[in-house]
Design a protein around this motif. Structure first.
Motif, short mmCIF file in Angstrom:
data_model
loop_
_atom_site.label_atom_id
_atom_site.label_comp_id
_atom_site.label_asym_id
_atom_site.label_seq_id
_atom_site.Cartn_x
_atom_site.Cartn_y
_atom_site.Cartn_z
N GLY A 181 -23.65 24.70 -3.80
CA GLY A 181 -25.07 24.44 -3.86
C GLY A 181 -25.71 25.03 -2.63
O GLY A 181 -25.08 25.11 -1.57
N PRO A 182 -26.96 25.47 -2.71
CA PRO A 182 -27.59 26.12 -1.56
C PRO A 182 -27.84 25.15 -0.43
O PRO A 182 -28.11 23.97 -0.66
CB PRO A 182 -28.90 26.65 -2.14
N LYS A 183 -27.78 25.66 0.80
CA LYS A 183 -28.05 24.81 1.95
C LYS A 183 -29.53 24.47 2.02
O LYS A 183 -29.92 23.38 2.38
CB LYS A 183 -27.61 25.52 3.24
N GLY A 206 -33.43 25.04 -0.05
CA GLY A 206 -34.20 25.58 -1.17
C GLY A 206 -33.55 25.42 -2.52
O GLY A 206 -32.58 26.11 -2.82
N GLY A 207 -34.06 24.54 -3.34
CA GLY A 207 -33.59 24.43 -4.71
C GLY A 207 -32.38 23.53 -4.86
O GLY A 207 -31.81 23.03 -3.90
N PHE A 208 -32.01 23.35 -6.11
CA PHE A 208 -30.91 22.44 -6.45
C PHE A 208 -29.89 23.14 -7.34
O PHE A 208 -29.10 22.49 -8.02
CB PHE A 208 -31.46 21.20 -7.15
N LYS A 209 -29.92 24.43 -7.31
CA LYS A 209 -29.11 25.21 -8.24
C LYS A 209 -27.66 25.23 -7.82
O LYS A 209 -27.32 25.78 -6.78
CB LYS A 209 -29.66 26.63 -8.30
N THR A 210 -26.80 24.61 -8.62
CA THR A 210 -25.37 24.66 -8.38
C THR A 210 -24.82 25.91 -9.06
O THR A 210 -25.10 26.14 -10.24
CB THR A 210 -24.67 23.41 -8.94
N PHE A 258 -21.64 28.11 -10.26
CA PHE A 258 -20.22 28.10 -10.59
C PHE A 258 -19.69 29.52 -10.67
O PHE A 258 -20.40 30.44 -11.09
CB PHE A 258 -19.99 27.41 -11.94
#
Lengths: 114, 112
Positions: B92-94, B96-100, B102
């Protein structure tokens, strides 16, 4: 306790039909994620909810995809006017805290668009 | 498009051998997680390693993280036929955003 559940497990739709996929997260989990997984690939992020707020929908591939979680628990992913390229497994995951912690996945809904 | 890259794409070993899978990523992360997926089923969380950790153990699993190289490895020791599955890393990004994100996964086959 119960894990994440999804329904239906399998869905066959004719091209152009609308479909609705349901996710019941673990009770009390704040975060909810939707993913799309094509055959032989890893899950691709679609959208994220924190309680009822949809804070990230950057992964939704088109405006035909819509997700909601109106009361901060059950979530529905809706796909309008389905296309063959929408055929995939749709996975839902929930996690206890706000972000980036362990995600608990449901079994997925396998969607086939004919 | 997926950020994570995993290698090998597929791995076939004998029961009792060790299996090593590698994962590389592109951006700064809070943590990196490994998941397992049996055919036709949902993903199961295996282990989480935070960005300030270098190594973590859980049973027969050992995970390393090298943030300078933006890479991680998963070692499964003394493999069993039941370990046959696909293994994915996720980040997951440190900021900005919540995009996991894979990776595409490593398909492990353990022969009895």
């Amino acid at each position: 306790g119960a894990g994440v559940s999804q329904s239906p497990r399998y869905k066959v739709a004719k091209r152009g039909q609308d479909v609705a996929l349901r996710c019941d997260p673990i009770s009390g989990h704040v975060s909810l994620f939707w993913y799309q997984q094509a055959l032989g690939q890893g899950p691709e992020f679609l959208t994220y909810f924190q309680n009822e707020a949809q804070l990230d929908k950057s992964g939704l591939p088109s405006d035909r995809f819509f997700a909601e979680r109106p009361e901060g628990s059950v979530s529905t992913l809706k796909i309008q006017r389905t296309q063959q390229e929408d055929s995939a497994v749709y996975l839902c995951a929930s996690s206890l805290s706000v972000r980036q912690e362990t995600q608990y996945f449901g079994p997925g809904t396998r969607l086939l668009v004919l | 498009s997926q950020q994570g890259e995993e290698d090998p794409q597929a791995l076939s070993i004998q029961e009792g051998e060790n299996a090593t899978m590698n994962c590389s990523y592109k951006t700064s992360i809070n943590n990196l997680q490994w998941y397992r997926q049996n055919s036709g089923r949902g993903l199961v969380h295996l282990i989480l390693i935070r960005s300030n950790e270098r190594e973590k153990h859980s049973g027969r699993l050992r995970v390393t993280l090298d943030t300078s190289k933006k890479s991680s490895s998963l070692l499964i020791t003394a493999s069993r036929a039941a370990d046959t599955a696909s293994y994915f890393c996720a980040t997951g990004p440190k900021t900005g955003g919540f995009k996991t994100i894979f990776g595409a996964g490593t398909r492990l086959f353990v022969k009895a």
